[in-house]
Enzyme design. Structure first.
Site, PDB file in Angstrom:
ATOM      1  N   GLU A 198       0.831  -1.205   0.000  1.00  0.00           N
ATOM      2  CA  GLU A 198       0.000   0.000   0.000  1.00  0.00           C
ATOM      3  C   GLU A 198       0.866   1.256   0.000  1.00  0.00           C
ATOM      4  OE1 GLU A 198      -3.321  -0.262   2.787  1.00  0.00           O
ATOM      5  OE2 GLU A 198      -4.164  -1.921   1.637  1.00  0.00           O
ATOM      6  N   GLU A 321      -4.776  -8.703  -0.784  1.00  0.00           N
ATOM      7  CA  GLU A 321      -5.599  -8.487   0.425  1.00  0.00           C
ATOM      8  C   GLU A 321      -7.053  -8.353  -0.008  1.00  0.00           C
ATOM      9  OE1 GLU A 321      -4.382  -5.528   3.324  1.00  0.00           O
ATOM     10  OE2 GLU A 321      -2.270  -5.951   2.898  1.00  0.00           O
TER      11      GLU A 321
HETATM   12  O1  AHR Z   1      -5.224  -6.169   6.646  1.00  0.00           O
HETATM   13  C1  AHR Z   1      -5.227  -5.013   7.420  1.00  0.00           C
HETATM   14  C2  AHR Z   1      -4.568  -3.843   6.712  1.00  0.00           C
HETATM   15  O2  AHR Z   1      -5.324  -3.489   5.594  1.00  0.00           O
HETATM   16  C3  AHR Z   1      -3.201  -4.092   6.147  1.00  0.00           C
HETATM   17  O3  AHR Z   1      -2.206  -3.933   7.087  1.00  0.00           O
HETATM   18  C4  AHR Z   1      -3.099  -3.042   5.086  1.00  0.00           C
HETATM   19  O4  AHR Z   1      -2.269  -3.437   4.020  1.00  0.00           O
HETATM   20  C5  AHR Z   1      -4.529  -2.816   4.665  1.00  0.00           C
HETATM   21  O5  AHR Z   1      -4.870  -1.480   4.668  1.00  0.00           O
END
Ligand code: AHR
Length: 514
Positions: A198, A321
């Site tokens: 991110e 994710e």
């Molecule tokens: O999964 C929780 C968080 O969500 C992670 O650390 C981040 O990459 C995303 O914003």
């Protein structure tokens, strides 16, 4: 009087037609002759971050001062449960945590390791007792591919390439020698490397253009360190519909430096009020599912951009994710991102995995966030107790698609839940020639009839499993760990090559056809 009779007859006729329209079946065609893409097993990947009780307590309890049975400090019950899922890969150590993590702090004698304050997740102080050796040995035990997410935000190129050398070099070198000193002779040969996480947010608040340049620098130095083993470099990707991010990476980074571009999407309808994980109402359910369905649009559009710059499909899309993200129940102490997984999550996971399967050409990996005690976890723990969540059962039922041949499907006359398509599907044929069709009905009220022609697949026998419950909010608890679990599914008929399925409201079904 006469007029009244005619009106009543017309009304009856109208009602009959409406009734008929409502009863019309959803039709799914399976275009086996167009099958060409393999569903990468890595779509069924997981993610473990130093966050809340995911690593410490959830996975790792240490070797001393615990009565919980463990192997090198990792809970045996977790190992067993994850082995059953055939998890293909595990991403670690973050997430946002990754861009604060200095791996050298987590190797060598434990008593010499410095502490670290987890600034993103609760400001807790960690002792670095779970480090590179613990994680990579766990992956070996699980027979899963490690995916290391490296620190770009607060790290250096040297730190990253030292990590690659430490884990992968098989000859004499400063890092390989240090690894041997720390008790590990053979390299682990880690293939998957995330270059930051991110980068547009917690990874450094960078612009796409700046990150693309930085990425080029990092990727240049990340050569393979062991024989012919090549590292697979993953660029930190967009959030949801940020298409400029993907476009910039695809345009500005030479493709020989980048094996995959990532994408993150959580099914959150309002980041300032995400709603409860178990005590939600139907309106919240609807909003969550609407967000989950956006994955289809995001994956399609990001893939279109990638097709433009990479028509030969050399660079993969990794959704590293994804999942549901709700508010932690207020009464849960230290509940950093701890939430329940309900039937809503069954629906969410099923339709998202269908999307990934159906985009197998470009989507080569996905990581559910997160594996234990955090967000849409497949496992929850409470001291020595452990339960499997409904989402665990989804992953277990869907594992039949891992590395199977995608059978393209098409839905006509889909039923609507408000304006959302109610039925989602994906299908595949495995190496033994067995067909699997996974179906999800998001409609919370309506059973839906579906017709699927399976004559071309030569299917003679069908069996199935269903995952649903009495209420959308149902979930497993430490007191009632099996409230939601798969059951045999009998709601189908096979006649002359036509499979008719009656899919219950808010349910997920996997059919097996031979
Ligand atoms: O999964 C929780 C968080 O969500 C992670 O650390 C981040 O990459 C995303 O914003």
């Amino acid at each position: 009087m006469k007029f009244k009779t005619i009106t009543s007859a017309l009304m009856l006729l109208l009602a009959f037609h409406i009734g008929q329209a409502q009863q019309t079946n959803v039709v799914i065609s399976i275009n086996a002759e167009q099958a060409k893409d393999t569903i990468s097993k890595h779509i069924y990947g997981h993610f473990a971050e130093h966050l809340g009780r995911c690593i410490y307590e959830g996975i790792y309890v240490g070797e001393e001062n615990t009565t919980i049975p463990n192997t090198e400090g990792v809970r045996n019950d977790i190992i067993e449960a994850l082995k059953e899922l055939n998890i293909p890969n595990l991403r670690w150590p973050g997430g946002c945590f990754a861009d604060t993590y200095h791996w050298k702090d987590g190797v060598g004698p434990k008593e010499d390791r410095p502490t670290i304050v987890n600034r993103w997740w609760g400001g807790v102080t960690e002792d670095n007792s779970f480090g590179t050796h613990n994680f990579l040995n766990l992956c070996e035990t699980l027979e899963t591919e490690p995916y290391l997410s490296a620190n770009v935000g607060s790290g250096t190129v040297q730190e990253l390439i030292d990590w690659v050398q430490y884990t992968n070099h098989d000859k004499v070198s400063p890092m390989a020698d240090w690894r041997r000193e720390n008790g590990r002779e053979e390299p682990w040969n880690v293939k998957y490397w995330g270059v930051g996480n991110e980068a547009w947010g917690c990874g450094g608040n960078m612009t796409a253009e700046y990150y693309a340049d930085l990425y080029r620098k990092y990727a240049t130095f990340m050569a393979g360190w062991s024989g012919d083993n090549k590292v697979f470099r993953i660029a930190s990707g967009a959030s949801g519909g940020d298409y400029h991010w993907t476009e910039t990476l695809m345009k500005n980074v030479p493709h020989k430096l980048m094996e995959a571009v990532a994408l993150h999407h959580y099914s959150v309808f309002d980041w300032s009020d995400k709603g409860p994980s178990a005590t939600f109402d139907e309106e919240i359910y609807y909003k969550t599912i609407k967000e989950a369905l956006k994955m289809e649009e995001f994956v399609t559009k990001h893939s279109e951009i990638m097709d433009k710059y990479d028509p030969d499909n050399k660079v993969a899309l990794f959704v590293d994710e994804w999942g549901g993200w709700y508010d932690t129940e207020p009464e849960i102490a230290n509940g950093v991102l701890y939430q329940q997984s309900t039937i809503r999550d069954v629906v969410l996971a099923g339709l998202t995995l269908n999307t990934f399967n159906n985009h197998a050409r470009r989507v080569k990996m996905a990581n559910l966030a997160q594996v234990v005690n955090v967000l849409q976890a497949v496992i929850l723990t409470d001291k020595e107790k452990m339960i499997l969540t409904p989402t665990y059962h989804v992953m277990n039922m869907y594992k039949v698609h891992q590395d199977a041949l995608l059978l393209p499907t098409e839905i006509t006359n889909n039923s609507l839940y408000n304006e959302l398509p109610a039925i989602s599907v994906s299908a595949s044929k495995d190496a033994n020639g067995v067909n699997h069709i996974s179906l999800v009905n998001i409609d919370p009220k309506k059973e839906i009839s579906i017709e699927i022609s399976v004559a071309d697949l030569g299917i003679k026998n069908v069996s199935g499993a269903v995952l649903t419950s009495n209420k959308l909010q149902d979930h497993n608890t430490f007191e009632n760990p099996d409230k939601v679990k798969p059951a045999d599914f009998k709601g189908f008929k096979l006649k002359k090559g036509m499979l008719t399925v009656k899919l219950p409201p808010y349910s997920l079904v996997v059919l097996e056809g031979k």
